[in-house]
Scaffold this active site. Structure first.
Site, PDB file in Angstrom:
ATOM      1  N   GLN A  91       1.594  -6.530  -2.230  1.00 43.86           N
ATOM      2  CA  GLN A  91       2.928  -6.391  -1.660  1.00 43.86           C
ATOM      3  C   GLN A  91       3.353  -4.927  -1.729  1.00 43.86           C
ATOM      4  OE1 GLN A  91       5.610  -9.951  -2.953  1.00 43.86           O
ATOM      5  NE2 GLN A  91       4.193  -9.555  -4.625  1.00 43.86           N
ATOM      6  N   ILE A  93       3.449  -0.865  -1.355  1.00 45.26           N
ATOM      7  CA  ILE A  93       3.211   0.069  -0.241  1.00 45.26           C
ATOM      8  C   ILE A  93       2.693   1.412  -0.762  1.00 45.26           C
ATOM      9  CG2 ILE A  93       4.904  -1.088   1.235  1.00 45.26           C
ATOM     10  CD1 ILE A  93       6.930   1.052   0.624  1.00 45.26           C
ATOM     11  N   HIS A 109       2.844  -5.738   3.123  1.00 39.73           N
ATOM     12  CA  HIS A 109       4.169  -5.187   3.417  1.00 39.73           C
ATOM     13  C   HIS A 109       4.109  -3.758   3.911  1.00 39.73           C
ATOM     14  CE1 HIS A 109       6.199  -8.400   0.669  1.00 39.73           C
ATOM     15  NE2 HIS A 109       5.891  -8.864   1.860  1.00 39.73           N
ATOM     16  N   GLY A 176       1.934  -8.813 -11.727  1.00 40.57           N
ATOM     17  CA  GLY A 176       3.072  -7.899 -11.644  1.00 40.57           C
ATOM     18  C   GLY A 176       4.007  -8.150 -10.485  1.00 40.57           C
ATOM     19  N   THR A 177       4.290  -9.421 -10.226  1.00 42.64           N
ATOM     20  CA  THR A 177       5.260  -9.718  -9.169  1.00 42.64           C
ATOM     21  C   THR A 177       6.276 -10.740  -9.678  1.00 42.64           C
ATOM     22  OG1 THR A 177       5.586 -10.470  -6.886  1.00 42.64           O
ATOM     23  CG2 THR A 177       3.746 -11.455  -8.092  1.00 42.64           C
ATOM     24  N   SER A 178       7.525 -10.530  -9.266  1.00 42.99           N
ATOM     25  CA  SER A 178       8.615 -11.401  -9.751  1.00 42.99           C
ATOM     26  C   SER A 178       8.680 -12.700  -8.967  1.00 42.99           C
ATOM     27  CB  SER A 178       9.954 -10.668  -9.602  1.00 42.99           C
ATOM     28  OG  SER A 178      10.195 -10.396  -8.221  1.00 42.99           O
ATOM     29  N   LEU A 203       4.438  -8.959 -17.368  1.00 41.48           N
ATOM     30  CA  LEU A 203       4.973  -8.424 -18.631  1.00 41.48           C
ATOM     31  C   LEU A 203       5.970  -9.396 -19.245  1.00 41.48           C
ATOM     32  CD1 LEU A 203       5.084  -5.870 -20.449  1.00 41.48           C
ATOM     33  CD2 LEU A 203       6.949  -5.041 -19.015  1.00 41.48           C
TER      34      LEU A 203
HETATM   35  C1  BV8 Z   1       9.833 -12.990   6.613  1.00 44.63           C
HETATM   36  C2  BV8 Z   1       8.516  -3.492   1.683  1.00 44.63           C
HETATM   37  C3  BV8 Z   1       9.937 -14.264   8.590  1.00 44.63           C
HETATM   38  C4  BV8 Z   1       9.745  -2.656   1.668  1.00 44.63           C
HETATM   39  C5  BV8 Z   1       9.278  -5.642   0.916  1.00 44.63           C
HETATM   40  C6  BV8 Z   1      15.709 -17.612   1.558  1.00 44.63           C
HETATM   41  C7  BV8 Z   1      14.663 -18.342   1.060  1.00 44.63           C
HETATM   42  C8  BV8 Z   1      13.341 -17.958   1.310  1.00 44.63           C
HETATM   43  C9  BV8 Z   1      13.071 -16.814   2.056  1.00 44.63           C
HETATM   44  C10 BV8 Z   1      14.116 -16.095   2.541  1.00 44.63           C
HETATM   45  C11 BV8 Z   1      15.431 -16.472   2.299  1.00 44.63           C
HETATM   46  N1  BV8 Z   1      16.230 -15.565   2.892  1.00 44.63           N
HETATM   47  C12 BV8 Z   1      15.451 -14.628   3.504  1.00 44.63           C
HETATM   48  C13 BV8 Z   1      14.185 -14.952   3.304  1.00 44.63           C
HETATM   49  C14 BV8 Z   1      13.002 -14.228   3.769  1.00 44.63           C
HETATM   50  C15 BV8 Z   1      12.822 -12.935   2.991  1.00 44.63           C
HETATM   51  C16 BV8 Z   1      12.932 -13.141   1.503  1.00 44.63           C
HETATM   52  O1  BV8 Z   1      12.025 -13.639   0.881  1.00 44.63           O
HETATM   53  N2  BV8 Z   1      14.089 -12.727   0.942  1.00 44.63           N
HETATM   54  C17 BV8 Z   1      14.269 -12.876  -0.492  1.00 44.63           C
HETATM   55  C18 BV8 Z   1      15.142 -11.729  -0.997  1.00 44.63           C
HETATM   56  C19 BV8 Z   1      14.899 -14.257  -0.753  1.00 44.63           C
HETATM   57  N3  BV8 Z   1      11.484 -12.499   3.310  1.00 44.63           N
HETATM   58  C20 BV8 Z   1      11.285 -11.761   4.420  1.00 44.63           C
HETATM   59  O2  BV8 Z   1      12.161 -11.374   5.142  1.00 44.63           O
HETATM   60  C21 BV8 Z   1       9.832 -11.477   4.750  1.00 44.63           C
HETATM   61  N4  BV8 Z   1       9.618 -11.785   6.141  1.00 44.63           N
HETATM   62  O3  BV8 Z   1      10.193 -13.923   5.952  1.00 44.63           O
HETATM   63  O4  BV8 Z   1       9.610 -13.046   7.961  1.00 44.63           O
HETATM   64  C22 BV8 Z   1       9.597 -14.124  10.005  1.00 44.63           C
HETATM   65  C23 BV8 Z   1       9.040 -15.219  10.640  1.00 44.63           C
HETATM   66  C24 BV8 Z   1       8.727 -15.111  11.969  1.00 44.63           C
HETATM   67  C25 BV8 Z   1       8.948 -13.907  12.657  1.00 44.63           C
HETATM   68  C26 BV8 Z   1       9.491 -12.807  11.983  1.00 44.63           C
HETATM   69  C27 BV8 Z   1       9.822 -12.909  10.659  1.00 44.63           C
HETATM   70  C28 BV8 Z   1       9.477 -10.023   4.582  1.00 44.63           C
HETATM   71  C29 BV8 Z   1       9.625  -9.623   3.148  1.00 44.63           C
HETATM   72  C30 BV8 Z   1       9.066  -8.199   2.942  1.00 44.63           C
HETATM   73  C31 BV8 Z   1      10.165  -7.277   2.494  1.00 44.63           C
HETATM   74  N5  BV8 Z   1       9.557  -5.994   2.138  1.00 44.63           N
HETATM   75  N6  BV8 Z   1       8.665  -4.486   0.647  1.00 44.63           N
HETATM   76  C32 BV8 Z   1       9.711  -1.699   0.525  1.00 44.63           C
HETATM   77  O5  BV8 Z   1       8.761  -1.732  -0.299  1.00 44.63           O
HETATM   78  O6  BV8 Z   1      10.651  -0.884   0.487  1.00 44.63           O
HETATM   79  S1  BV8 Z   1       9.662  -6.673  -0.377  1.00 44.63           S
HETATM   80  C33 BV8 Z   1       9.505  -5.863  -1.883  1.00 44.63           C
HETATM   81  O7  BV8 Z   1      10.049  -6.708  -2.907  1.00 44.63           O
HETATM   82  C34 BV8 Z   1       8.085  -5.715  -2.323  1.00 44.63           C
HETATM   83  O8  BV8 Z   1       7.199  -5.408  -1.305  1.00 44.63           O
HETATM   84  C35 BV8 Z   1       7.753  -7.042  -2.935  1.00 44.63           C
HETATM   85  O9  BV8 Z   1       7.179  -7.895  -1.987  1.00 44.63           O
HETATM   86  C36 BV8 Z   1       9.064  -7.636  -3.217  1.00 44.63           C
HETATM   87  C37 BV8 Z   1       9.129  -8.165  -4.610  1.00 44.63           C
HETATM   88  O10 BV8 Z   1       8.854  -7.143  -5.443  1.00 44.63           O
HETATM   89  P1  BV8 Z   1       7.778  -7.288  -6.634  1.00 44.63           P
HETATM   90  O11 BV8 Z   1       6.555  -6.622  -6.157  1.00 44.63           O
HETATM   91  O12 BV8 Z   1       7.646  -8.681  -7.117  1.00 44.63           O
HETATM   92  O13 BV8 Z   1       8.513  -6.385  -7.659  1.00 44.63           O
HETATM   93  P2  BV8 Z   1       9.726  -6.783  -8.607  1.00 44.63           P
HETATM   94  O14 BV8 Z   1      10.353  -5.524  -9.072  1.00 44.63           O
HETATM   95  O15 BV8 Z   1      10.562  -7.837  -7.962  1.00 44.63           O
HETATM   96  O16 BV8 Z   1       8.982  -7.465  -9.833  1.00 44.63           O
HETATM   97  C38 BV8 Z   1       8.110  -6.678 -10.632  1.00 44.63           C
HETATM   98  C39 BV8 Z   1       7.444  -7.646 -11.590  1.00 44.63           C
HETATM   99  O17 BV8 Z   1       6.497  -6.926 -12.376  1.00 44.63           O
HETATM  100  C40 BV8 Z   1       8.415  -8.300 -12.563  1.00 44.63           C
HETATM  101  O18 BV8 Z   1       8.121  -9.684 -12.633  1.00 44.63           O
HETATM  102  C41 BV8 Z   1       8.112  -7.617 -13.909  1.00 44.63           C
HETATM  103  O19 BV8 Z   1       8.263  -8.499 -15.001  1.00 44.63           O
HETATM  104  C42 BV8 Z   1       6.661  -7.261 -13.729  1.00 44.63           C
HETATM  105  N7  BV8 Z   1       6.220  -6.077 -14.476  1.00 44.63           N
HETATM  106  C43 BV8 Z   1       6.909  -4.926 -14.705  1.00 44.63           C
HETATM  107  N8  BV8 Z   1       6.117  -4.060 -15.392  1.00 44.63           N
HETATM  108  C44 BV8 Z   1       4.932  -4.678 -15.593  1.00 44.63           C
HETATM  109  C45 BV8 Z   1       4.980  -5.963 -15.007  1.00 44.63           C
HETATM  110  N9  BV8 Z   1       3.946  -6.817 -15.046  1.00 44.63           N
HETATM  111  C46 BV8 Z   1       2.818  -6.411 -15.676  1.00 44.63           C
HETATM  112  N10 BV8 Z   1       2.694  -5.196 -16.258  1.00 44.63           N
HETATM  113  C47 BV8 Z   1       3.716  -4.309 -16.232  1.00 44.63           C
HETATM  114  N11 BV8 Z   1       3.575  -3.117 -16.818  1.00 44.63           N
END
Ligand code: BV8
Length: 240
Positions: A91, A93, A109, A176-178, A203
């Site tokens: 996920q 970039i 992504h 490493g994804t939430s 983590l």
């Molecule tokens: C789509 C690029 C449809 C940008 C990103 C309601 C219900 C279900 C879905 C939806 C909804 N409302 C809207 C939606 C759809 C929406 C969505 O899911 N929204 C969420 C907010 C509810 N999704 C979309 O829009 C997707 N597209 O659905 O298209 C469609 C169908 C037909 C035609 C057209 C369209 C597109 C989603 C992509 C968005 N872009 N990134 C950028 O990077 O700036 S998302 C971005 O956040 C990331 O790419 C990643 O995917 C996402 C989550 O981030 P994580 O990688 O998980 O990072 P996070 O910080 O959250 O977590 C880090 C984790 O690591 C934690 O758990 C932590 O504990 C852990 N950690 C920390 N340190 C460590 C560690 N683990 C191990 N070791 C460590 N040291």
């Protein structure tokens, strides 16, 4: 022991390399509401703000000597071992999987290091910051490049390939994804439905709503090498 492994990574695998995650404290979204910087509407409303957001992240990647960590390297070792059929999808970039040695990788992504022509969808390696003068070479008149990043409401890249890999895998590992963003957050459900072993490396402690069968808690740079070593040694990873 395991033949076909799908691995999904998120911001947590790059955290120890110094790349901010999204939702941890002082994360990327802290100063920028998602809708302002990671949606087509936000880009249309204020392209400069969005370009600055991505240019800053790209500059960090190329200037601060951000390097891959042991987790990225371990996944590259698994790929090169050719002992298993590995499908690696991220996920993220950033380019840390590539810096760690991975060659077969799907950025679902998009990628910070590329711009995209809004008309032809052709991508270009960025050699300068995104802005009014950074235009494509595929159109007349030339079009200003947009970030080659999948925003909310946009279709992620390679979904058909990902679904095919998930439907045939015997192991699905998330690192490493939430699990906050779909469709990536739903991959574990597909893996469980096809009877695959599912393991979450994070983590944070196991989330009670988590659908993974096993949870390896700890830092990616420690747990991922251990996981890869176990797989290469033919040992079971079906445990917490
Ligand atoms: C789509 C690029 C449809 C940008 C990103 C309601 C219900 C279900 C879905 C939806 C909804 N409302 C809207 C939606 C759809 C929406 C969505 O899911 N929204 C969420 C907010 C509810 N999704 C979309 O829009 C997707 N597209 O659905 O298209 C469609 C169908 C037909 C035609 C057209 C369209 C597109 C989603 C992509 C968005 N872009 N990134 C950028 O990077 O700036 S998302 C971005 O956040 C990331 O790419 C990643 O995917 C996402 C989550 O981030 P994580 O990688 O998980 O990072 P996070 O910080 O959250 O977590 C880090 C984790 O690591 C934690 O758990 C932590 O504990 C852990 N950690 C920390 N340190 C460590 C560690 N683990 C191990 N070791 C460590 N040291």
């Amino acid at each position: 022991m395991y033949q076909r492994i799908v691995i999904l990574t998120g911001a947590g695998i790059s955290a120890e390399s110094g790349v901010k995650t999204f939702r941890d404290e002082d994360g990327l979204w802290e100063s920028h509401p998602i809708e302002d910087v990671a949606t087509p509407e936000g880009y249309a409303a204020n392209p400069t703000l969005v370009e600055d957001f991505y240019n800053a992240r790209w500059q960090q990647l190329i200037n601060e000597g951000i390097s891959a960590n042991a987790a990225h390297v371990a996944l590259a070792t698994l790929e090169q071992s050719q002992q298993v059929e590995l499908f690696l999808v991220t996920q993220n970039i950033d380019n840390l999987h590539e810096k760690g040695g991975s060659r077969k990788l799907l950025h679902m992504h998009g990628e910070l290091s590329k711009g995209r022509c809004p008309r032809s969808q052709q991508t270009f390696m960025l050699t300068e910051a995104l802005g009014p003068d950074n235009v494509c070479t595929c159109c007349i008149p030339a079009q200003k490049l947009r970030p080659h990043v999948v925003w909310f409401g946009e279709m992620p890249i390679g979904m058909d390939k990902i679904h095919q890999a998930l439907s045939q895998c015997d192991v699905f590992i998330a690192i490493g994804t939430s699990g906050s963003v779909y469709p990536a957050a739903g991959f574990v459900d597909i893996a469980n439905q096809v009877g695959a072993l599912t393991v979450n490396v994070n983590l944070a402690p196991r989330d009670p709503h988590c659908q993974f069968q096993y949870h390896w808690q700890g830092k990616a740079s420690e747990r991922v090498p251990a996981l890869v070593n176990a797989i290469l040694a033919g040992q079971s990873i079906a445990h917490d």
